[in-house]
Write an enzyme that holds these catalytic residues in place. Structure first.
Site, PDB file in Angstrom:
ATOM      1  N   GLY A 294      33.424  28.613  44.629  1.00 27.21           N
ATOM      2  CA  GLY A 294      33.849  27.529  45.509  1.00 27.21           C
ATOM      3  C   GLY A 294      33.306  27.728  46.902  1.00 27.21           C
ATOM      4  N   ASN A 295      34.164  27.703  47.880  1.00 27.31           N
ATOM      5  CA  ASN A 295      33.692  27.739  49.260  1.00 27.31           C
ATOM      6  C   ASN A 295      33.392  29.137  49.780  1.00 27.31           C
ATOM      7  OD1 ASN A 295      36.264  28.615  49.409  1.00 27.31           O
ATOM      8  ND2 ASN A 295      36.892  27.228  51.062  1.00 27.31           N
TER       9      ASN A 295
ATOM     10  N   LYS B  76      28.668  20.654  30.051  1.00 26.45           N
ATOM     11  CA  LYS B  76      28.427  21.048  31.440  1.00 26.45           C
ATOM     12  C   LYS B  76      27.293  20.217  32.020  1.00 26.45           C
ATOM     13  CE  LYS B  76      28.688  23.743  35.074  1.00 26.45           C
ATOM     14  NZ  LYS B  76      29.857  23.670  35.962  1.00 26.45           N
TER      15      LYS B  76
ATOM     16  N   LYS C 144      31.499  31.069  35.300  1.00 27.10           N
ATOM     17  CA  LYS C 144      31.322  32.319  36.051  1.00 27.10           C
ATOM     18  C   LYS C 144      32.597  33.149  36.100  1.00 27.10           C
ATOM     19  CE  LYS C 144      33.035  31.770  40.555  1.00 27.10           C
ATOM     20  NZ  LYS C 144      33.865  30.663  40.125  1.00 27.10           N
TER      21      LYS C 144
ATOM     22  N   LYS D 187      40.097  29.335  35.357  1.00 20.01           N
ATOM     23  CA  LYS D 187      40.358  30.520  36.188  1.00 20.01           C
ATOM     24  C   LYS D 187      41.571  31.279  35.644  1.00 20.01           C
ATOM     25  CE  LYS D 187      38.644  28.150  40.300  1.00 20.01           C
ATOM     26  NZ  LYS D 187      37.240  28.450  40.047  1.00 20.01           N
TER      27      LYS D 187
END
Lengths: 318, 318
Positions: free
Chosen positions: B11-12, B131, B218, B280
Site C-alpha cells: 500500500g502506501n 488479477k 504479496k 491479509k
C-alpha cells in the site's frame, strides 16, 4: 579450499548482434552459454556470474521514453533502469542455470543479488560523459530534453539529425556487497551479481548513498568484484575466441598466452582497440595486478573447450 | 538467538494513492517507512523485508506496451516484468535502508535477492484468472491481443469500452531461495526478498523451472517466506492502523488483539472484505497456523508506535 572463478557474460553470451531481443532468443543464448560453465562446476569450482545489460537497459530506457509519450508515466532515472535490468536478466540467468544444473544432475543453490557499485564523484569521467544510452533524438527533441532533464547529448555519426544522450563511465571503486557475495560463493552457492557493471552510487559528504547517473564498464566492475572476493580466475566471455595482436593487419596474430608485462606493452602500443578489446584487457590486467592467478578472454560458447581463449597470467608458464 | 521478523511493505509504504509515482515520491515514502523499522533493529531483531510492486509493475507493463507501439521493441513476458520490478524496488529500498541505518548509526549488511516463488500448475486459479494487470484496452485492441498473444481479458466496470488483461493469482507453494534468506538473515544481514509476491514459476514434468504467467499475492508470499525461514513475527504494513470488524457499519469496531480462533470465525462471517483485508488476514492466519508467534497488521508510518496495529496470536495473552 575450492577454486573460485568469476565469469563475466557479455556480447553474444546473452543476445547475438543479429537478434531482435525476444525473450526466447535470450533464454536460448543464456542456456548455451551456461552449458559451457558446467566443466568448472564438475572440477569443483565455486562460481560468481556477472553480466552485461547493454541491449536490455537500452530497451528499458526506450520504453521509459515511450511510456511517457503515450501514457504520461514518469520516467525512472538511469539507476532504477539499471536495477530493473539486473532483476530481469539475473532472474533469467538464474532460472536457466537451474535447468542446466538439473540436466547435469548438479545440486547447487543459485542466488541473484541486486548490486550497487561505488564510484568517485571526482572521477574525471563525470566531466566528460562518453557512454551513449537510450534512443536517438532529433535536434529539437534533444534540446528540449537537455533543458528539461539536464541530460547531455552528442551527435551520432551516420544518422541525419541524430542525437543521443551520453552519461559518464567512471571507474568502479568498490562493490557494496562483496563480503556477502564471497561468503555465499565460498559456501558453494552460485552467485549472480553486479549485472550491467552494477548500479553506480557514491557516498555524499554526509555518508549517504546517492545514485550516480552513469554507466560502469561491466568488465572493469567484474574484475573488481573478482579481486574483492579473492577469486582465483576471472573469465570474460565475449564474441571472439582469442585476443589478436596486429588485428586486421597483414601480420595479425592470435595470442593464446600472455604475461602481464607483454600485455601492458601491447596495450601501450595500441594493439587493442579502445571501445572494444582494450577495456577487457585492462580488466584482465587489473585482476592479475591485484593477485589473481589467471584472466581468460574467450568466446561464450567455447569456454568448455580449453584450447580456445587467451590466458593472461603474471608470468608465462615454463 | 535473536528474534527474526519478516516485514511486508505494501500500500502506501512505497507509494501513496494520490501520487503519480515519481522516484522522489517513492524514495521519501520508503524512507519514512524504514524509519519505523529502526526500533526492531535496536531491540536486536534480524529482519527480512518483502514488498508489493503493484504500481511499479503496472507502469513497467504499460511501458512495454508503449515501447512496442512506438519503437517496435519486443514486449517482455510478465515474469521478466516482475523480476525487473524486484530489481528496481529492491535497490531503492536497499539504498534508503543504508541511509536510514547511517542516520541511526546502525551497522548491518543489506542485500536484495531476486526471488522466484513456486506455484502449482494445477492450482484452480489457472482456470479462473482474476488479477487485473497492465493498461485498459478497447474491445478491438483487446480482441487482437487475445488472438496474437493468448491473453485473457475482462471488461472493466466504470469505463466505456474498457478491457483489461487478467492473469491467475495462484497460491505460493515454496520460496526457491528461502534457505539462503534464512542463513543471511540469521547472520544479521537485512535481506530484501520476494518482492511483488515473487516471480511465479513451476516445475514441469522434467523438473525444469518454467515461468508462470501469473501474479502471487504479496502478503501470502510474505507469510510463506516468514514460515519458511522460521520467523517469530510477521508484519503487514498497509494504509490502515487497525483491522476493523463490522467495517463501515454502525457497530464498526477496532480490534487490537485477535486469537486464531476468533480471526477464523470473523473471516468466515465475512467481516473482512475480499480483495482488501481478507487476503491479509489469511496471510496472518497461515503464519500463526504454521507456528509463528505473532502477526501484525498496521499502518506503515505507525509501526514504531506499538499502540497501533492489530496483533494476531494463537491465544489471547492472559
Amino acid at each position: 579450499m575450492c577454486k573460485l572463478a568469476v565469469i563475466a557474460l557479455g556480447g553474444n553470451a546473452l543476445l547475438r548482434g543479429n537478434q531482435s531481443g525476444t525473450i526466447d532468443e535470450q533464454e536460448q543464448n543464456t542456456t548455451d552459454t551456461l552449458e559451457n560453465l558446467i566443466f568448472l562446476l564438475e572440477e569443483g569450482y565455486n562460481l560468481v556470474v556477472t553480466h552485461g545489460n547493454g541491449p536490455q537497459v537500452g530497451n528499458i530506457l526506450m520504453r521509459n521514453d515511450a511510456g511517457e509519450q503515450i501514457y504520461d508515466i514518469p520516467q525512472m532515472p538511469l539507476d532504477i533502469c539499471v536495477a530493473d535490468s539486473q532483476g530481469g536478466i539475473g532472474y533469467m540467468i538464474e532460472r536457466m542455470m537451474h535447468n542446466v544444473l538439473k540436466k547435469h544432475n548438479i545440486k547447487r543453490e543459485i542466488v541473484t543479488l541486486v548490486t550497487m557499485v561505488e564510484v568517485d564523484k571526482s572521477d574525471p569521467a563525470f566531466e566528460n560523459p562518453t557512454k551513449r544510452v537510450g534512443r536517438i533524438y532529433n535536434k529539437e527533441q534533444s534540446g528540449k530534453l537537455a533543458k528539461d532533464k539536464g541530460w547531455e547529448f552528442r551527435e551520432e555519426v551516420k544518422v541525419k539529425e541524430g542525437w543521443r544522450r551520453v552519461v559518464p563511465s567512471p571507474q568502479p571503486v568498490s562493490i557494496l556487497n562483496y563480503k556477502v557475495v564471497e561468503t555465499m560463493a565460498r559456501s558453494g552457492t552460485i552467485v549472480i551479481a553486479s549485472g550491467g557493471g552494477g548500479i553506480p552510487v557514491y557516498y555524499d559528504e554526509n555518508g549517504n548513498v546517492r545514485p550516480a547517473e552513469a554507466v560502469i564498464d561491466k568488465d572493469l566492475a567484474g574484475s573488481l568484484l573478482a579481486s574483492s572476493v579473492g577469486a582465483d580466475e576471472f573469465y570474460i566471455l565475449t564474441d571472439v575466441s582469442y585476443v589478436y595482436i596486429n588485428f586486421n593487419k597483414p601480420d595479425q596474430q592470435v595470442v593464446e598466452f600472455l604475461n602481464l608485462a607483454d600485455t601492458r606493452k601491447y596495450l601501450a602500443e595500441g594493439m587493442f582497440a579502445e571501445g572494444s578489446m582494450a577495456p577487457k584487457i585492462r580488466a584482465c590486467m587489473q585482476f592479475i595486478e591485484k593477485g589473481g592467478e589467471m584472466s581468460v578472454i574467450t568466446e561464450a560458447f567455447k569456454l568448455a573447450d580449453k584450447k580456445f581463449g587467451t590466458k593472461i597470467t603474471m608470468e608465462y608458464e615454463d
